[in-house]
Motif scaffolding. Structure first.
Motif, mmCIF file in Angstrom:
data_model
loop_
_atom_site.group_PDB
_atom_site.id
_atom_site.type_symbol
_atom_site.label_atom_id
_atom_site.label_comp_id
_atom_site.label_asym_id
_atom_site.label_seq_id
_atom_site.Cartn_x
_atom_site.Cartn_y
_atom_site.Cartn_z
ATOM 1 N N UNK A 28 -20.153 31.314 -25.001
ATOM 2 C CA UNK A 28 -21.341 32.060 -24.584
ATOM 3 C C UNK A 28 -21.000 33.242 -23.670
ATOM 4 N N UNK A 29 -19.786 33.723 -23.754
ATOM 5 C CA UNK A 29 -19.382 34.843 -22.889
ATOM 6 C C UNK A 29 -20.203 36.102 -23.151
ATOM 7 N N UNK A 30 -20.743 36.232 -24.346
ATOM 8 C CA UNK A 30 -21.517 37.418 -24.675
ATOM 9 C C UNK A 30 -22.971 37.354 -24.255
ATOM 10 N N UNK A 31 -23.392 36.241 -23.670
ATOM 11 C CA UNK A 31 -24.795 36.094 -23.263
ATOM 12 C C UNK A 31 -25.051 36.910 -21.997
ATOM 13 N N UNK A 32 -26.152 37.645 -21.989
ATOM 14 C CA UNK A 32 -26.519 38.434 -20.818
ATOM 15 C C UNK A 32 -27.194 37.543 -19.790
ATOM 16 N N UNK A 33 -26.643 37.497 -18.595
ATOM 17 C CA UNK A 33 -27.244 36.769 -17.472
ATOM 18 C C UNK A 33 -27.129 37.633 -16.221
ATOM 19 N N UNK A 34 -28.006 37.384 -15.275
ATOM 20 C CA UNK A 34 -27.968 38.107 -14.004
ATOM 21 C C UNK A 34 -27.120 37.329 -13.002
ATOM 22 N N UNK A 35 -26.120 38.008 -12.471
ATOM 23 C CA UNK A 35 -25.214 37.391 -11.509
ATOM 24 C C UNK A 35 -25.139 38.286 -10.274
ATOM 25 N N UNK A 36 -25.198 37.675 -9.098
ATOM 26 C CA UNK A 36 -25.110 38.444 -7.861
ATOM 27 C C UNK A 36 -26.326 38.256 -6.984
ATOM 28 N N UNK A 37 -26.111 38.300 -5.676
ATOM 29 C CA UNK A 37 -27.187 38.076 -4.712
ATOM 30 C C UNK A 37 -28.278 39.139 -4.781
ATOM 31 N N UNK A 38 -27.930 40.320 -5.313
ATOM 32 C CA UNK A 38 -28.915 41.403 -5.349
ATOM 33 C C UNK A 38 -30.092 41.090 -6.271
ATOM 34 N N UNK A 39 -29.942 40.088 -7.116
ATOM 35 C CA UNK A 39 -31.020 39.724 -8.030
ATOM 36 C C UNK A 39 -32.034 38.783 -7.386
ATOM 37 N N UNK A 40 -31.817 38.437 -6.118
ATOM 38 C CA UNK A 40 -32.731 37.562 -5.396
ATOM 39 C C UNK A 40 -33.298 38.312 -4.195
ATOM 40 N N UNK A 41 -34.554 38.028 -3.879
ATOM 41 C CA UNK A 41 -35.169 38.674 -2.718
ATOM 42 C C UNK A 41 -34.677 38.072 -1.407
ATOM 43 N N UNK A 42 -34.245 36.815 -1.447
ATOM 44 C CA UNK A 42 -33.734 36.191 -0.223
ATOM 45 C C UNK A 42 -32.379 36.788 0.138
ATOM 46 N N UNK A 43 -32.254 37.288 1.357
ATOM 47 C CA UNK A 43 -31.004 37.900 1.799
ATOM 48 C C UNK A 43 -29.995 36.818 2.160
ATOM 49 N N UNK A 44 -28.738 36.935 1.693
ATOM 50 C CA UNK A 44 -27.723 35.954 2.059
ATOM 51 C C UNK A 44 -27.397 36.019 3.547
ATOM 52 N N UNK A 45 -27.076 34.874 4.117
ATOM 53 C CA UNK A 45 -26.736 34.781 5.533
ATOM 54 C C UNK A 45 -25.214 34.662 5.641
ATOM 55 N N UNK A 46 -24.580 35.699 6.170
ATOM 56 C CA UNK A 46 -23.118 35.758 6.196
ATOM 57 C C UNK A 46 -22.496 34.650 7.039
ATOM 58 N N UNK A 47 -23.202 34.174 8.041
ATOM 59 C CA UNK A 47 -22.642 33.160 8.941
ATOM 60 C C UNK A 47 -22.652 31.758 8.341
ATOM 61 N N UNK A 48 -23.325 31.577 7.225
ATOM 62 C CA UNK A 48 -23.383 30.262 6.590
ATOM 63 C C UNK A 48 -22.298 30.141 5.519
ATOM 64 N N UNK A 49 -21.868 28.917 5.213
ATOM 65 C CA UNK A 49 -20.903 28.737 4.111
ATOM 66 C C UNK A 49 -21.513 29.195 2.797
ATOM 67 N N UNK A 50 -20.667 29.516 1.827
ATOM 68 C CA UNK A 50 -21.145 30.117 0.580
ATOM 69 C C UNK A 50 -22.119 29.212 -0.175
ATOM 70 N N UNK A 51 -21.962 27.886 -0.056
ATOM 71 C CA UNK A 51 -22.876 27.013 -0.789
ATOM 72 C C UNK A 51 -24.263 26.963 -0.154
#
Length: 263
Positions: A28-51
């Motif tokens: 399924x490598x050819x399937x179009x999906x949205x990847x990246x934090x910019x696709x979410x309105x919630x802003x990532x918190x840099x001080x928290x672990x990635x999970x």
């Protein structure tokens, strides 16, 4: 644990592992999906672990696990003559196991932000939406395990459409939603009650909320109430609610007097 519960968990776990293995073959490598934090309105918190980079969109997935555990330990309603108690318990427990699996899969997508995790999240949405269709067919036609198997296989194979068009998944998901609501309405007309009508209406409203809030995530973020707990977060709340109301609707139909033989 009841034998049917163990079998339901085993079947869902086996199917999930096969899906994971298939995704990681690269088919399924050819399937179009949205990847990246910019696709979410919630802003990532840099001080928290990635999970937990997006804490609210991450932690809401625990609700699916709680929902699955809650319904897994519930006893099935007394079934009608079309379906035995074992089958009623199995249908419920498969749905509960799907909730148990889906929460971690969505969290994995939020955490990893990889193409494979996003594809897996999309793909496993489909058999969840089609399970109420299979459940309704079982209430109508009786206990036919091979029918359940082929309905799920058809659902999983339909994801291939995503390989041929960027909107392929959206079309397939829309078809699944229409099929689920349409089959629920048909089954309700035959066997339903005022209680099942309430659960069906609430489930359908929750489904609409799930779709609209997710699609409008960034637009809603312009408004203060959606800047902390975003549209995507509330869409997942609606998703959990539609899951729960689907359980209530289907288990209510299991106990419907119209399904029982007249004596």
């Amino acid at each position: 644990m009841k034998p049917e519960s163990g079998q339901a968990l085993l079947h869902v776990a086996t199917g999930g592992c096969l899906c994971v293995a298939t995704v990681y073959t690269g088919i399924f490598e050819g399937v179009f999906v949205q990847v990246g934090y910019e696709h979410y309105a919630e802003a990532p918190v840099a001080s928290l672990p990635t999970f937990l980079a997006m804490p609210f969109n991450s932690l809401i997935n625990v609700a699916y696990v709680f929902l699955g555990l809650y319904w897994l330990q519930r006893k099935a309603s007394n079934p009608g003559h079309h379906i035995e108690l074992w089958g009623a318990q199995y249908l419920k427990d498969v749905f509960a196991a799907m909730a148990l699996l889906y929460g971690p899969i969505q969290w994995l997508r939020i955490w990893m932000q990889t193409h494979s995790a996003a594809v897996l999240d999309q793909w496993l949405t489909l058999p969840i939406f089609v399970w109420p269709v299979a459940w309704c067919l079982s209430l109508d036609q009786g206990w036919k395990p091979w029918l359940l198997f082929w309905v799920e296989c058809l659902s999983l194979s339909s994801y291939a459409l995503a390989l041929f068009h960027p909107w392929g998944f959206d079309v397939v998901l829309g078809a699944h939603v229409v099929a689920a609501v349409g089959q629920a309405l048909r089954t309700h007309r035959r066997y339903g009650s005022s209680s099942s009508a309430t659960y069906l209406a609430l489930g359908t409203l929750s489904c609409l909320g799930f779709i609209v809030l997710k699609l409008c995530d960034h637009q809603l973020a312009q408004w203060r109430p959606f800047q902390w707990l975003t549209g995507h977060f509330w869409s997942k709340v609606c998703d959990v609610l539609q899951f729960h109301f689907a359980f209530l609707f289907l288990t209510n139909l299991n106990a419907c007097p119209k399904l029982h033989p007249k004596g």
